[in-house]
Motif scaffolding. Sequence first.
Motif, PDB file in Angstrom:
ATOM      1  N   VAL A  92      12.977  -5.849   5.672  1.00  0.00           N
ATOM      2  CA  VAL A  92      12.969  -6.942   4.209  1.00  0.00           C
ATOM      3  C   VAL A  92      14.224  -7.230   4.500  1.00  0.00           C
ATOM      4  CG1 VAL A  92      12.694  -7.359   1.864  1.00  0.00           C
ATOM      5  CG2 VAL A  92      10.519  -5.942   3.366  1.00  0.00           C
ATOM      6  N   ARG A  93      15.202  -6.499   4.648  1.00  0.00           N
ATOM      7  CA  ARG A  93      16.380  -6.815   4.741  1.00  0.00           C
ATOM      8  C   ARG A  93      16.755  -7.020   6.170  1.00  0.00           C
ATOM      9  NH1 ARG A  93      14.878  -9.698   1.180  1.00  0.00           N
ATOM     10  NH2 ARG A  93      15.874  -9.566  -0.828  1.00  0.00           N
ATOM     11  N   ALA A  94      16.262  -7.151   7.280  1.00  0.00           N
ATOM     12  CA  ALA A  94      16.822  -6.418   8.047  1.00  0.00           C
ATOM     13  C   ALA A  94      18.696  -7.280   8.670  1.00  0.00           C
ATOM     14  CB  ALA A  94      15.725  -6.594   9.783  1.00  0.00           C
ATOM     15  N   GLY A  95      18.813  -6.924   9.339  1.00  0.00           N
ATOM     16  CA  GLY A  95      20.279  -7.227  10.154  1.00  0.00           C
ATOM     17  C   GLY A  95      21.424  -7.741   9.037  1.00  0.00           C
ATOM     18  N   GLN A  96      20.989  -7.049   7.307  1.00  0.00           N
ATOM     19  CA  GLN A  96      22.103  -6.670   5.924  1.00  0.00           C
ATOM     20  C   GLN A  96      21.953  -4.895   5.929  1.00  0.00           C
ATOM     21  OE1 GLN A  96      20.670  -9.246   3.456  1.00  0.00           O
ATOM     22  NE2 GLN A  96      19.005 -10.737   4.190  1.00  0.00           N
ATOM     23  N   PRO A 110      -3.138  -6.329   2.296  1.00  0.00           N
ATOM     24  CA  PRO A 110      -1.850  -6.344   1.416  1.00  0.00           C
ATOM     25  C   PRO A 110      -0.654  -5.996   1.650  1.00  0.00           C
ATOM     26  CG  PRO A 110      -3.069  -4.720   0.522  1.00  0.00           C
ATOM     27  CD  PRO A 110      -3.852  -5.097   1.663  1.00  0.00           C
ATOM     28  N   ALA A 111       0.354  -7.310   1.887  1.00  0.00           N
ATOM     29  CA  ALA A 111       1.674  -7.544   2.949  1.00  0.00           C
ATOM     30  C   ALA A 111       2.350  -6.231   2.113  1.00  0.00           C
ATOM     31  CB  ALA A 111       2.293  -8.542   2.169  1.00  0.00           C
ATOM     32  N   LEU A 112       3.042  -4.744   3.420  1.00  0.00           N
ATOM     33  CA  LEU A 112       3.513  -3.939   3.255  1.00  0.00           C
ATOM     34  C   LEU A 112       2.977  -3.230   2.025  1.00  0.00           C
ATOM     35  CD1 LEU A 112       7.162  -5.929   1.711  1.00  0.00           C
ATOM     36  CD2 LEU A 112       6.798  -4.092   4.055  1.00  0.00           C
ATOM     37  N   GLU A 113       1.733  -2.773   2.409  1.00  0.00           N
ATOM     38  CA  GLU A 113       0.839  -2.262   1.721  1.00  0.00           C
ATOM     39  C   GLU A 113       1.329  -0.150   1.702  1.00  0.00           C
ATOM     40  OE1 GLU A 113      -4.468  -0.818   1.404  1.00  0.00           O
ATOM     41  OE2 GLU A 113      -3.458  -2.306   2.664  1.00  0.00           O
ATOM     42  N   GLY A 114       1.440  -0.306   0.951  1.00  0.00           N
ATOM     43  CA  GLY A 114       1.459   1.567   1.046  1.00  0.00           C
ATOM     44  C   GLY A 114       3.045   1.931   1.366  1.00  0.00           C
ATOM     45  N   SER A 115       3.780   0.953   1.287  1.00  0.00           N
ATOM     46  CA  SER A 115       5.406   0.959   1.212  1.00  0.00           C
ATOM     47  C   SER A 115       5.820   0.870  -0.543  1.00  0.00           C
ATOM     48  CB  SER A 115       5.724  -0.029   1.171  1.00  0.00           C
ATOM     49  OG  SER A 115       5.599  -0.123   2.637  1.00  0.00           O
ATOM     50  N   GLY A 116       5.256   1.118  -1.536  1.00  0.00           N
ATOM     51  CA  GLY A 116       5.017   1.840  -3.152  1.00  0.00           C
ATOM     52  C   GLY A 116       5.866   0.607  -3.680  1.00  0.00           C
ATOM     53  N   GLN A 117       6.114   0.729  -4.519  1.00  0.00           N
ATOM     54  CA  GLN A 117       6.382  -0.166  -5.858  1.00  0.00           C
ATOM     55  C   GLN A 117       7.943  -0.570  -6.572  1.00  0.00           C
ATOM     56  OE1 GLN A 117       3.650  -1.320  -7.410  1.00  0.00           O
ATOM     57  NE2 GLN A 117       2.699  -0.227  -5.774  1.00  0.00           N
ATOM     58  N   GLY A 118       8.524  -0.078  -5.497  1.00  0.00           N
ATOM     59  CA  GLY A 118      10.473  -0.711  -5.469  1.00  0.00           C
ATOM     60  C   GLY A 118      10.656  -2.435  -5.741  1.00  0.00           C
ATOM     61  N   PRO A 119      11.429  -2.552  -6.498  1.00  0.00           N
ATOM     62  CA  PRO A 119      11.953  -3.643  -6.189  1.00  0.00           C
ATOM     63  C   PRO A 119      11.940  -4.737  -4.853  1.00  0.00           C
ATOM     64  CG  PRO A 119      13.502  -2.693  -6.176  1.00  0.00           C
ATOM     65  CD  PRO A 119      12.465  -1.898  -6.813  1.00  0.00           C
ATOM     66  N   LEU A 120      12.793  -4.419  -3.528  1.00  0.00           N
ATOM     67  CA  LEU A 120      12.411  -5.054  -2.280  1.00  0.00           C
ATOM     68  C   LEU A 120      10.781  -4.802  -1.977  1.00  0.00           C
ATOM     69  CD1 LEU A 120      15.520  -3.466  -0.783  1.00  0.00           C
ATOM     70  CD2 LEU A 120      14.989  -6.161  -1.835  1.00  0.00           C
ATOM     71  N   CYS A 121      10.278  -4.062  -1.819  1.00  0.00           N
ATOM     72  CA  CYS A 121       9.048  -4.126  -1.447  1.00  0.00           C
ATOM     73  C   CYS A 121       8.595  -5.274  -1.932  1.00  0.00           C
ATOM     74  CB  CYS A 121       8.143  -2.669  -0.765  1.00  0.00           C
ATOM     75  SG  CYS A 121       9.560  -2.130   0.568  1.00  0.00           S
ATOM     76  N   THR A 122       8.294  -4.861  -3.202  1.00  0.00           N
ATOM     77  CA  THR A 122       7.056  -5.696  -3.542  1.00  0.00           C
ATOM     78  C   THR A 122       7.997  -6.645  -4.516  1.00  0.00           C
ATOM     79  OG1 THR A 122       6.969  -3.529  -5.663  1.00  0.00           O
ATOM     80  CG2 THR A 122       6.611  -5.980  -7.022  1.00  0.00           C
ATOM     81  N   ALA A 123       9.105  -7.118  -4.787  1.00  0.00           N
ATOM     82  CA  ALA A 123       9.300  -8.646  -4.442  1.00  0.00           C
ATOM     83  C   ALA A 123       8.839  -9.692  -2.946  1.00  0.00           C
ATOM     84  CB  ALA A 123      10.485  -8.910  -4.564  1.00  0.00           C
ATOM     85  N   GLU A 124       8.896  -9.370  -2.319  1.00  0.00           N
ATOM     86  CA  GLU A 124       8.709  -9.628  -1.101  1.00  0.00           C
ATOM     87  C   GLU A 124       7.139  -9.315  -0.272  1.00  0.00           C
ATOM     88  OE1 GLU A 124       9.472 -10.727   2.989  1.00  0.00           O
ATOM     89  OE2 GLU A 124      10.134 -10.881   1.236  1.00  0.00           O
ATOM     90  N   ALA A 125       6.669  -7.969  -0.908  1.00  0.00           N
ATOM     91  CA  ALA A 125       4.907  -8.336  -0.804  1.00  0.00           C
ATOM     92  C   ALA A 125       3.679  -9.730  -1.741  1.00  0.00           C
ATOM     93  CB  ALA A 125       4.605  -6.921  -1.489  1.00  0.00           C
ATOM     94  N   ASP A 126       5.109 -10.030  -2.960  1.00  0.00           N
ATOM     95  CA  ASP A 126       4.308 -11.515  -4.028  1.00  0.00           C
ATOM     96  C   ASP A 126       4.632 -12.129  -3.437  1.00  0.00           C
ATOM     97  OD1 ASP A 126       3.560  -9.329  -5.917  1.00  0.00           O
ATOM     98  OD2 ASP A 126       5.156  -9.200  -7.217  1.00  0.00           O
ATOM     99  N   ARG A 127       6.424 -12.631  -2.779  1.00  0.00           N
ATOM    100  CA  ARG A 127       5.944 -13.509  -2.341  1.00  0.00           C
ATOM    101  C   ARG A 127       5.534 -14.266  -0.763  1.00  0.00           C
ATOM    102  NH1 ARG A 127       8.705 -16.324   2.096  1.00  0.00           N
ATOM    103  NH2 ARG A 127       9.573 -14.294   3.147  1.00  0.00           N
TER     104      ARG A 127
END
Length: 334
Positions: free
Chosen positions: A41-45, A142-159
């Motif tokens: 999600v934050r590749a290159g950063q 679902p986007a990023l399925e199985g990647s937990g409930q962390g804020p980064l993955c959750t926000a990106e999955a919602d977007r």
Amino acid sequence: MDDTGADYRVLGPVEVLDRRSGTYVVPSGAKQRALLGALVVRAGQVLPADRLIHELWGDRPPAGAANALHAHVARLRRLLEGAGGRERIATRSMGYLLRPGRAGTDAQRFHRLSAEGRAALGADPVRAARLLDGALALWRGPALEGSGQGPLCTAEADRLEELRLTTLETLYDANLRSGRHAEAAAELERLTAGHPTRERLYDLQMLALYRCGRQTEALGVYERARRRLRDGLGVEPGPALRERMEAILHHAPALALVAPAPVAAPAPVAAPVAVAAPVAAPPDPGPSSVDELGRAIARLGERIEALGREQQALIRRFDLLTAAAPDGSGPPQA
């Protein structure tokens, strides 16, 4: 090999391409999947270690969380290197960085196809539907399925889910513009049941039913939408849906499908006719007429090229805007 042209897939369970076998592999364990998802999600950063710890363990990290994170990074690094890539995860003083290199993601391809479909909607709805359908076909769950409930993955999955629904709505808009009313009406019935607060889906369903000659059912959709919006969100339908209801009630001419202008058939070529006397050749237009016509053709060619460049620039701007991170920190790399 999968034809998405991606080394990472996030439109479903997060996966990485094994270049040796041409297949995608899923990291074992929820923490490994969450770590890979956040890095993609934050590749290159550079992601600070404390942010990754929060992504993996939330507000209750284990004792020695920094060492545990380091161990997870080492295992994931071996997986990526074993999949045929060079060292993709770099260690920095403040955290870790995923080097995307030339690798792409299915999310990037989804953005591109979706933007191209929207750009083609007005002029060529059939082509638009094909592009939008191709974008949606990239989703495996679902986007990023199985990647937990962390804020980064959750926000990106919602977007990404919001963009998926917007693309889906545009697809049915293209289908209606292409005259596929009956098919769209049946599918939109299912979609409105699954997404009861999306007014655009109700709007499209009402139009599809009306064009099938089912005015009473179309008005019934409005009442159903009104109840669901009131019960689910405590709001009444917005102006667009109310205007659609009024238009259907009064059989507004604007609801009719506008057929594309037919292409004129070429005029038949007359058979040659013998003549008794030679026919005089038409007068030469003169150099000035030829020059003027040439300049007009050149100007038209330049205008066509400029419009093409303008369209591509708009598509690139749209990709950048829709890919912007929710927190405003810049475009995500997923």
